[in-house]
Design a protein around this motif. Structure first.
Motif, PDB file in Angstrom:
ATOM      1  N   GLU A 118       0.836  -1.206   0.000  1.00  0.00           N
ATOM      2  CA  GLU A 118       0.000   0.000   0.000  1.00  0.00           C
ATOM      3  C   GLU A 118       0.871   1.255   0.000  1.00  0.00           C
ATOM      4  O   GLU A 118       0.561   2.239  -0.670  1.00  0.00           O
ATOM      5  CB  GLU A 118      -0.961  -0.024   1.193  1.00  0.00           C
ATOM      6  CG  GLU A 118      -1.787   1.238   1.396  1.00  0.00           C
ATOM      7  CD  GLU A 118      -2.685   1.631   0.211  1.00  0.00           C
ATOM      8  OE1 GLU A 118      -3.029   0.766  -0.620  1.00  0.00           O
ATOM      9  OE2 GLU A 118      -3.038   2.815   0.103  1.00  0.00           O
ATOM     10  N   VAL A 143       1.908   1.902  -3.469  1.00  0.00           N
ATOM     11  CA  VAL A 143       0.834   2.511  -4.270  1.00  0.00           C
ATOM     12  C   VAL A 143       0.740   4.011  -3.965  1.00  0.00           C
ATOM     13  O   VAL A 143       0.602   4.840  -4.865  1.00  0.00           O
ATOM     14  CB  VAL A 143      -0.523   1.813  -4.008  1.00  0.00           C
ATOM     15  CG1 VAL A 143      -1.638   2.499  -4.789  1.00  0.00           C
ATOM     16  CG2 VAL A 143      -0.442   0.342  -4.401  1.00  0.00           C
ATOM     17  N   GLU A 144       0.868   4.348  -2.687  1.00  0.00           N
ATOM     18  CA  GLU A 144       0.819   5.764  -2.301  1.00  0.00           C
ATOM     19  C   GLU A 144       1.991   6.529  -2.910  1.00  0.00           C
ATOM     20  O   GLU A 144       1.855   7.680  -3.329  1.00  0.00           O
ATOM     21  CB  GLU A 144       0.814   5.897  -0.776  1.00  0.00           C
ATOM     22  CG  GLU A 144      -0.531   5.500  -0.173  1.00  0.00           C
ATOM     23  CD  GLU A 144      -0.501   5.391   1.342  1.00  0.00           C
ATOM     24  OE1 GLU A 144       0.501   5.810   1.962  1.00  0.00           O
ATOM     25  OE2 GLU A 144      -1.486   4.850   1.895  1.00  0.00           O
ATOM     26  N   ALA A 176       1.283   7.187  -6.428  1.00  0.00           N
ATOM     27  CA  ALA A 176       0.247   8.221  -6.551  1.00  0.00           C
ATOM     28  C   ALA A 176       0.785   9.607  -6.215  1.00  0.00           C
ATOM     29  O   ALA A 176       0.296  10.607  -6.735  1.00  0.00           O
ATOM     30  CB  ALA A 176      -0.931   7.879  -5.639  1.00  0.00           C
ATOM     31  N   VAL A 185      -4.135   7.146  -9.220  1.00  0.00           N
ATOM     32  CA  VAL A 185      -4.403   5.704  -9.178  1.00  0.00           C
ATOM     33  C   VAL A 185      -5.909   5.456  -9.079  1.00  0.00           C
ATOM     34  O   VAL A 185      -6.544   5.807  -8.089  1.00  0.00           O
ATOM     35  CB  VAL A 185      -3.662   5.048  -7.995  1.00  0.00           C
ATOM     36  CG1 VAL A 185      -3.998   3.565  -7.894  1.00  0.00           C
ATOM     37  CG2 VAL A 185      -2.153   5.241  -8.148  1.00  0.00           C
ATOM     38  N   ASN A 222      -6.238  -0.238  -7.389  1.00  0.00           N
ATOM     39  CA  ASN A 222      -5.057  -1.003  -6.957  1.00  0.00           C
ATOM     40  C   ASN A 222      -5.506  -2.216  -6.175  1.00  0.00           C
ATOM     41  O   ASN A 222      -6.498  -2.189  -5.471  1.00  0.00           O
ATOM     42  CB  ASN A 222      -4.100  -0.121  -6.142  1.00  0.00           C
ATOM     43  CG  ASN A 222      -4.522   0.036  -4.697  1.00  0.00           C
ATOM     44  OD1 ASN A 222      -4.178  -0.781  -3.830  1.00  0.00           O
ATOM     45  ND2 ASN A 222      -5.292   1.082  -4.405  1.00  0.00           N
TER      46      ASN A 222
END
Ligand SMILES: *[C@@H]1O[C@H](CO)[C@@H](O)[C@H](O)[C@H]1NC(C)=O
Ligand SMILES: *[C@@H]1O[C@H](CO)[C@@H](O)[C@H](O)[C@H]1NC(C)=O
Ligand SMILES: *[C@@H]1O[C@H](CO)[C@@H](O)[C@H](O)[C@H]1NC(C)=O
Length: 264
Positions: free
Chosen positions: A34, A37-38, A41, A78, A81
């Motif tokens: 996670e 993903v951040e 982004a 994003v 995800n």
């Protein structure tokens, strides 16, 4: 001590991994995914401060790549995800879709040091305009319609079934009978770029290629019933590729393929 040697962005990635959870647990792997993903982004990957001693390796589209110029250095909005975890390999897999500022469908495996959970490799297949049947908006719609939630214990496939199934899948191009070893379910849907094919046997090859699909890297998650492989699709050219299956109750329910295009 560790943070001193690592780039600030990587230290941030690591410090959010809860210390109370064991290294390579699902929780720690998914928490790190996670964070990745951040990071994708945020677009705030300040790589000018990346220390020379940073220990993370970065691969993009099957080649070693400078992380500073890679897709991770771009801020992407994003839209989707989804991550899975492989406690045995101490790795995670993330699939993400972005439509702006540039459309991407990205498949990323992150490998950790099993002792201290530091990231040892970020391995990305990044499909964008020009990739096989690329249309991120259509892919997004298909992904959002699917259910990849964790499976109840009685519906979880074994690690062996997951591994054998994804291997047989990738072997179909070179082995005429590999298809017989795949427990396709009904229904079964395959999303390959902007195409959704059902049943999954539609268009499946029965041998014919000489070069096996190789360079296979696995992330296997029994709890979600998934196996992802990043590989080189050598059967049809040296093409960077991700193939993932989801198995529910012993049968293949979904197949995802993220494939770049053949070299011109
Ligand atoms: C990734 O997906 C999770 C679960 O759907 C969501 O809670 C999270 O906000 C998403 N992360 C980003 C950076 O979009
Ligand atoms: C993993 O981390 C431990 C503890 O920091 C370190 O001693 C070891 O060398 C690392 N292993 C690898 C393969 O980098
Ligand atoms: C081809 O696939 C079948 C599974 O149907 C397997 O039994 C056989 O060993 C494979 N052949 C080769 C050469 O890998």
């Amino acid at each position: 001590m560790l943070a001193v040697r690592l780039a600030p962005w990587l230290a941030v990635l690591l410090q959010h991994v809860p210390h109370a959870v064991a290294a390579c647990s699902r929780e720690s792997l998914l928490a790190a995914a996670e964070k990745y993903v951040e990071l994708q982004a945020s677009g705030k990957l300040d790589l000018t401060t990346l220390s020379a001693a940073a220990t993370v390796a970065y691969k993009e589209n099957n080649a070693n790549h400078d992380i500073k110029t890679g897709v991770l250095s771009q801020g992407l909005k994003v839209s989707y995800n989804r991550s899975t975890a492989d406690p045995v390999a101490c790795a995670s897999y993330t699939e993400l879709v972005a439509l702006t500022p540039k459309p991407y469908v990205i498949a990323t495996q992150i490998t950790h040091n099993a002792t201290d959970m530091s990231v040892t490799l970020i391995d990305t297949i990044a499909a964008t305009t020009g990739a096989l049947r690329f249309d991120a908006a259509t892919t997004l719609k298909y992904f959002q319609a699917e259910d990849w939630s964790t499976l109840p214990a009685e519906k979880r496939p074994s690690r062996e079934l997951l591994r054998n199934t994804i291997d047989a899948y990738l072997d179909m191009w070179t082995n005429a009978t590999a298809i017989d070893a795949i427990p396709f379910g009904t229904p079964c849907e395959r999303v390959e770029g902007s195409a959704r094919v059902s049943p999954c046997t539609g268009g499946a090859p029965r041998g014919g290629s000489k070069q096996p699909n190789n360079m296979r890297r696995y992330v296997i998650d029994e709890v979600v019933g998934s196996a992802d492989v990043l590989c080189q699709f050598s059967a049809v050219g040296a093409i960077p590729d991700s193939h993932e299956v989801r198995i529910e109750g012993g049968k293949v329910r979904y197949v995802h393929t993220i494939t770049l295009s053949a070299p011109k």
